[in-house]
Design a protein around this motif. Structure first.
Motif, PDB file in Angstrom:
ATOM      1  N   GLN A 199      12.698  20.901  15.524  1.00 54.75           N
ATOM      2  CA  GLN A 199      13.086  20.932  14.914  1.00 54.75           C
ATOM      3  C   GLN A 199      12.755  21.992  13.563  1.00 54.75           C
ATOM      4  O   GLN A 199      12.986  22.913  12.838  1.00 54.75           O
ATOM      5  CB  GLN A 199      12.832  19.475  13.397  1.00 54.75           C
ATOM      6  CG  GLN A 199      13.408  19.231  12.481  1.00 54.75           C
ATOM      7  CD  GLN A 199      14.561  18.993  12.197  1.00 54.75           C
ATOM      8  OE1 GLN A 199      15.438  19.006  13.052  1.00 54.75           O
ATOM      9  NE2 GLN A 199      15.343  19.861  11.551  1.00 54.75           N
ATOM     10  N   ILE A 200      11.244  21.593  13.584  1.00 53.55           N
ATOM     11  CA  ILE A 200      10.710  22.428  12.294  1.00 53.55           C
ATOM     12  C   ILE A 200      11.043  24.621  12.967  1.00 53.55           C
ATOM     13  O   ILE A 200      11.048  25.038  12.188  1.00 53.55           O
ATOM     14  CB  ILE A 200       8.988  21.881  12.623  1.00 53.55           C
ATOM     15  CG1 ILE A 200       8.976  20.929  11.592  1.00 53.55           C
ATOM     16  CG2 ILE A 200       8.495  23.081  11.469  1.00 53.55           C
ATOM     17  CD1 ILE A 200       8.021  19.832  11.315  1.00 53.55           C
ATOM     18  N   PHE A 201      10.589  24.416  14.414  1.00 52.52           N
ATOM     19  CA  PHE A 201      10.462  25.741  14.821  1.00 52.52           C
ATOM     20  C   PHE A 201      11.876  26.716  14.581  1.00 52.52           C
ATOM     21  O   PHE A 201      12.186  27.627  13.835  1.00 52.52           O
ATOM     22  CB  PHE A 201      10.088  25.567  16.517  1.00 52.52           C
ATOM     23  CG  PHE A 201       8.399  25.594  16.036  1.00 52.52           C
ATOM     24  CD1 PHE A 201       7.932  26.671  16.106  1.00 52.52           C
ATOM     25  CD2 PHE A 201       7.600  24.627  17.265  1.00 52.52           C
ATOM     26  CE1 PHE A 201       6.367  26.125  16.694  1.00 52.52           C
ATOM     27  CE2 PHE A 201       7.016  24.058  17.366  1.00 52.52           C
ATOM     28  CZ  PHE A 201       5.917  24.885  16.703  1.00 52.52           C
ATOM     29  N   LYS A 202      12.645  25.491  14.680  1.00 44.81           N
ATOM     30  CA  LYS A 202      14.068  26.148  14.592  1.00 44.81           C
ATOM     31  C   LYS A 202      14.438  26.657  12.924  1.00 44.81           C
ATOM     32  O   LYS A 202      15.248  27.705  12.183  1.00 44.81           O
ATOM     33  CB  LYS A 202      15.331  25.714  15.345  1.00 44.81           C
ATOM     34  CG  LYS A 202      15.707  24.295  14.335  1.00 44.81           C
ATOM     35  CD  LYS A 202      16.715  23.409  15.511  1.00 44.81           C
ATOM     36  CE  LYS A 202      17.471  22.357  14.672  1.00 44.81           C
ATOM     37  NZ  LYS A 202      18.019  21.683  15.368  1.00 44.81           N
ATOM     38  N   GLN A 203      14.018  26.126  12.220  1.00 40.93           N
ATOM     39  CA  GLN A 203      14.055  26.029  10.705  1.00 40.93           C
ATOM     40  C   GLN A 203      12.986  27.399  10.371  1.00 40.93           C
ATOM     41  O   GLN A 203      13.612  28.649   9.792  1.00 40.93           O
ATOM     42  CB  GLN A 203      13.785  25.190   9.922  1.00 40.93           C
ATOM     43  CG  GLN A 203      14.456  23.721  10.173  1.00 40.93           C
ATOM     44  CD  GLN A 203      14.287  23.416   8.551  1.00 40.93           C
ATOM     45  OE1 GLN A 203      14.058  21.403   9.345  1.00 40.93           O
ATOM     46  NE2 GLN A 203      14.812  23.034   7.285  1.00 40.93           N
ATOM     47  N   LEU A 237      21.048  20.904  23.532  1.00 37.82           N
ATOM     48  CA  LEU A 237      21.535  21.731  22.936  1.00 37.82           C
ATOM     49  C   LEU A 237      21.043  22.417  21.900  1.00 37.82           C
ATOM     50  O   LEU A 237      21.868  21.897  20.836  1.00 37.82           O
ATOM     51  CB  LEU A 237      23.291  22.383  22.706  1.00 37.82           C
ATOM     52  CG  LEU A 237      24.302  23.465  21.864  1.00 37.82           C
ATOM     53  CD1 LEU A 237      23.065  24.978  22.770  1.00 37.82           C
ATOM     54  CD2 LEU A 237      25.538  23.489  22.276  1.00 37.82           C
ATOM     55  N   ASP A 238      20.125  22.937  21.647  1.00 33.37           N
ATOM     56  CA  ASP A 238      19.533  22.884  19.796  1.00 33.37           C
ATOM     57  C   ASP A 238      20.445  24.746  19.041  1.00 33.37           C
ATOM     58  O   ASP A 238      20.246  25.434  19.580  1.00 33.37           O
ATOM     59  CB  ASP A 238      18.425  23.062  20.001  1.00 33.37           C
ATOM     60  CG  ASP A 238      17.647  22.654  18.347  1.00 33.37           C
ATOM     61  OD1 ASP A 238      17.422  21.680  17.982  1.00 33.37           O
ATOM     62  OD2 ASP A 238      16.642  23.591  18.237  1.00 33.37           O
ATOM     63  N   ALA A 239      20.677  23.586  17.802  1.00 28.22           N
ATOM     64  CA  ALA A 239      21.681  25.654  16.929  1.00 28.22           C
ATOM     65  C   ALA A 239      20.699  25.846  15.380  1.00 28.22           C
ATOM     66  O   ALA A 239      21.258  24.194  15.109  1.00 28.22           O
ATOM     67  CB  ALA A 239      22.924  25.214  17.625  1.00 28.22           C
ATOM     68  N   GLU A 240      21.077  26.658  15.578  1.00 31.44           N
ATOM     69  CA  GLU A 240      20.680  26.425  13.383  1.00 31.44           C
ATOM     70  C   GLU A 240      21.123  27.761  13.217  1.00 31.44           C
ATOM     71  O   GLU A 240      21.347  29.310  14.040  1.00 31.44           O
ATOM     72  CB  GLU A 240      19.308  26.669  13.718  1.00 31.44           C
ATOM     73  CG  GLU A 240      18.936  26.150  12.019  1.00 31.44           C
ATOM     74  CD  GLU A 240      19.008  24.481  11.822  1.00 31.44           C
ATOM     75  OE1 GLU A 240      18.850  24.279  10.613  1.00 31.44           O
ATOM     76  OE2 GLU A 240      19.131  23.633  12.627  1.00 31.44           O
ATOM     77  N   MET A 241      21.515  28.027  12.109  1.00 30.19           N
ATOM     78  CA  MET A 241      22.640  29.029  11.419  1.00 30.19           C
ATOM     79  C   MET A 241      22.137  29.093   9.773  1.00 30.19           C
ATOM     80  O   MET A 241      21.461  28.417   9.048  1.00 30.19           O
ATOM     81  CB  MET A 241      24.223  28.448  11.483  1.00 30.19           C
ATOM     82  CG  MET A 241      24.564  28.556  12.770  1.00 30.19           C
ATOM     83  SD  MET A 241      25.992  27.212  12.732  1.00 30.19           S
ATOM     84  CE  MET A 241      27.509  29.026  11.975  1.00 30.19           C
ATOM     85  N   HIS A 530      20.035  26.486   5.098  1.00 22.24           N
ATOM     86  CA  HIS A 530      20.150  26.832   6.711  1.00 22.24           C
ATOM     87  C   HIS A 530      20.879  25.433   6.997  1.00 22.24           C
ATOM     88  O   HIS A 530      20.766  23.902   6.602  1.00 22.24           O
ATOM     89  CB  HIS A 530      19.280  27.554   7.555  1.00 22.24           C
ATOM     90  CG  HIS A 530      18.290  26.662   7.404  1.00 22.24           C
ATOM     91  ND1 HIS A 530      16.897  26.837   5.844  1.00 22.24           N
ATOM     92  CD2 HIS A 530      16.511  25.928   7.952  1.00 22.24           C
ATOM     93  CE1 HIS A 530      16.197  26.642   6.298  1.00 22.24           C
ATOM     94  NE2 HIS A 530      16.095  25.439   7.022  1.00 22.24           N
ATOM     95  N   GLY A 531      21.326  25.167   8.062  1.00 21.75           N
ATOM     96  CA  GLY A 531      21.716  23.820   8.523  1.00 21.75           C
ATOM     97  C   GLY A 531      21.582  24.094  10.278  1.00 21.75           C
ATOM     98  O   GLY A 531      21.690  25.503  10.947  1.00 21.75           O
TER      99      GLY A 531
END
Length: 593
Positions: A199-203, A237-241, A530-531
């Motif tokens: 969670q935190i890393f992908k943000q 599958l972890d994704a962030e935009m 972002h989300g």
């Protein structure tokens, strides 16, 4: 190919007849026909039938060899007679007449058979998982899983996402489950946590300017096992935009999800765009935020029908601010009385007092409750619940949460009993507009209902001014056939909004800064809106294969006690390791019986 084989056990066809070939693999099974011995040879790719005559010099060796021994055969490809063709095998038109035979690795007597795939106890299957994985169904399950992983990567790259890896050794975070902790040798008294999610890393990756990230991420949660949840670890599958609103994320992920199911199954898949249902709407209509939309039954609030009615049980519930929910049973009036009694018994087994019911047949309402309602109330009931002559209806009552929960489970039970679940469809739906907070009755305090890092709808102003239980978050779940595939949110990237969001559940600014200082510092140096989302890949494969237990889609799963019978994990450690890690162990007290 090499010294062991010229072909695999799936390759040979009629066009190879007359060729001298070599195959290697496992002895799948043997069949003795007197002067002929048939051997089915299996490798990763398939099965080929081999034949040897009893007067061959290598016959005694082949005759003695046990099933699952690894062997190599050489011989001529011949055509099978019409009567012996096996149309279920790709190699079923041919067989190999063995001229040379060599045992590469002799197998001991098997603790469980590979051929035939008989059901065996979990402990045996996991202890000898390497044998279990040789069985056709499980082997094919793992290959589909591999195909799904490959498909995910290609789909994500196709729409502009880039794969990046995040740390495994990290710090604890409030994801809603227990962490697995790892003691630090170099930092006595301190522990790493295995990530419940990145969670935190992908943000932070978004703050770092990478725009679109994805990862097939291992996640670790110390949770009790369930049929659809493996204890210990799972993959998502972890994704962030970056620079996105909620709808942007949904639109990006829909084609990936749709194609995964469409390409790996023959079942129909909900066309894009997937329907959107609000949390409030789905809790009312389906009694759960994981609705199975293959079931064409909708729950209705019929509290008004029973308000001040002669049916005192429900009238009392409504008078005390409770609700009554109606669950239609289409066509159930034609069922015998035992159908309604069994549903009532089912509810009692589920811990409820029972399920009240009414059936409508030949213009007449039947059942104990019907006698307490006049024509006007019965007409209103039919109108609110969408009932017609020939239908039945069941009722749940209590607090809104209690009534919804029982109604939701009853809806599924009714559909299964009436054979209303279409097993040939994958029905997708987005659940949106989750409440930001909920009341924790156990702790008697406000708590986050979903993802604590979500942006509240209305931002900081809503946190300061609205009734806390009325605040909605930009949170969303993807549900398929009543199973949650994934969950995501638009993130809270504003430090003051984050401080306030956590303050409402009891965190001080200092605690938030201590726990999430790295993320908050990043937000002070320019953070894009972002989300993202995370989809459970184990569950997706489980659904595709129509497996009832997630163990059947994981290569080396733990058992129900979160143990690995194959390698003996978790295991005790030597005293020297305790000293090295600055730890001591105190055995739990024995429970008196």
């Amino acid at each position: 190919m090499n010294a062991y084989r010229t072909h695999t056990c799936e390759q040979l066809r009629k066009e190879h007849i007359g060729e001298e070939v070599s195959l290697s693999g496992w002895v799948h099974r043997k069949r003795d026909h007197g002067n002929l011995l048939f051997l089915d040879l299996r490798d990763h790719y398939g099965v080929t039938q081999c034949v040897i005559e009893s007067d061959s010099s290598v016959f005694p060796t082949l005759d003695r060899v046990r099933q699952e021994s690894v062997v190599s055969v050489t011989g001529k490809v011949t055509e099978r007679s019409v009567a012996t063709i096996n149309s279920s095998l790709p190699t079923g038109d041919i067989e190999i007449y063995i001229s040379q035979f060599k045992v590469l690795s002799e197998a001991d007597e098997l603790p469980m058979p590979v051929f035939g795939e008989q059901e065996y106890p979990e402990e045996t299957r996991l202890r000898y998982r390497f044998l279990d994985l040789r069985r056709t169904t499980l082997h094919n399950n793992m290959m589909l899983r591999s195909k799904v992983m490959s498909s995910v990567r290609k789909s994500m790259e196709k729409i502009g996402f880039f794969e990046h890896q995040t740390p495994i050794l990290t710090s604890s975070s409030p994801e809603g489950a227990r962490d697995f902790l790892v003691p630090s040798r170099l930092n006595p008294g301190h522990f790493y946590a295995l990530p419940q999610a990145p969670q935190i890393f992908k943000q932070l990756i978004m703050v770092a300017g990478f725009d679109r990230y994805f990862q097939i991420a291992p996640c670790f949660r110390d949770e009790d096992p369930r049929a659809d949840r493996s204890p210990g670890e799972f993959y998502q599958l972890d994704a962030e935009m970056s620079f996105v609103e909620q709808e942007d994320v949904l639109i990006a992920i829909e084609p990936v999800s749709h194609d995964l199911f469409a390409e790996n199954s023959n079942k129909a898949v909900t066309p894009i765009p997937f329907p959107r249902l609000t949390f409030a709407e789905t809790m009312l209509k389906y009694g759960t935020d994981k609705p199975d939309l293959r079931i064409n039954i909708e729950i209705s609030d019929v509290s008004d029908v029973f308000d001040h009615s002669d049916f005192s049980v429900f009238a009392s519930v409504v008078e005390n601010n409770g609700v009554v929910r109606a669950i239609p049973a289409p066509g159930a009036a034609a069922r015998p009385r035992s159908f309604f009694d069994k549903m009532n018994g089912w509810a009692q087994d589920e811990g409820a007092p029972g399920l009240g019911w009414i059936s409508f047949s030949d213009g007449e309402a039947k059942g104990p409750i019907a006698k307490r309602l006049g024509d006007e109330r019965l007409h209103k009931l039919k109108e609110l619940a969408g009932l017609k002559d020939g239908d039945g209806v069941f009722f749940s009552s209590g607090t809104e949460k209690e009534a919804a929960d029982l109604a939701g489970r009853a809806r599924v039970q009714i559909a299964e009993q009436l054979d209303m679940v279409d097993k040939n469809r994958f029905e997708m739906v987005w659940i949106i507009d989750y409440p930001m907070y909920e009341w924790d009755d156990t702790e008697d305090k406000l708590d986050f209902s979903h993802n604590p890092f979500s942006m509240p709808q209305g931002g900081l102003e809503s946190l300061a001014n609205e009734n806390k239980l009325d605040i909605l978050g930009y949170q969303y779940d993807l549900v398929c056939n009543g199973i949650e595939l994934g969950s995501g949110a638009i993130r809270n990237h504003e430090p003051e909004t984050m401080f306030k969001a956590f303050e409402l559940v009891g965190y001080s600014r200092e605690e938030v800064d201590t726990k999430f200082g790295g993320l908050l510092r990043a937000f002070h140096f320019g953070a894009p809106p972002h989300g993202g989302i995370a989809l459970g890949l184990d569950r997706i494969v489980m659904l595709l294969l129509d497996e009832a237990n997630i163990r059947e889609v994981i290569m080396f799963p733990l058992n129900q006690q979160a143990q690995d019978p194959l390698l003996g994990a978790p295991s005790e450690i030597e005293d020297a390791r305790y000293k090295e890690l600055h730890l001591s162990f105190k055995a739990p007290k024995a429970v008196k019986t």
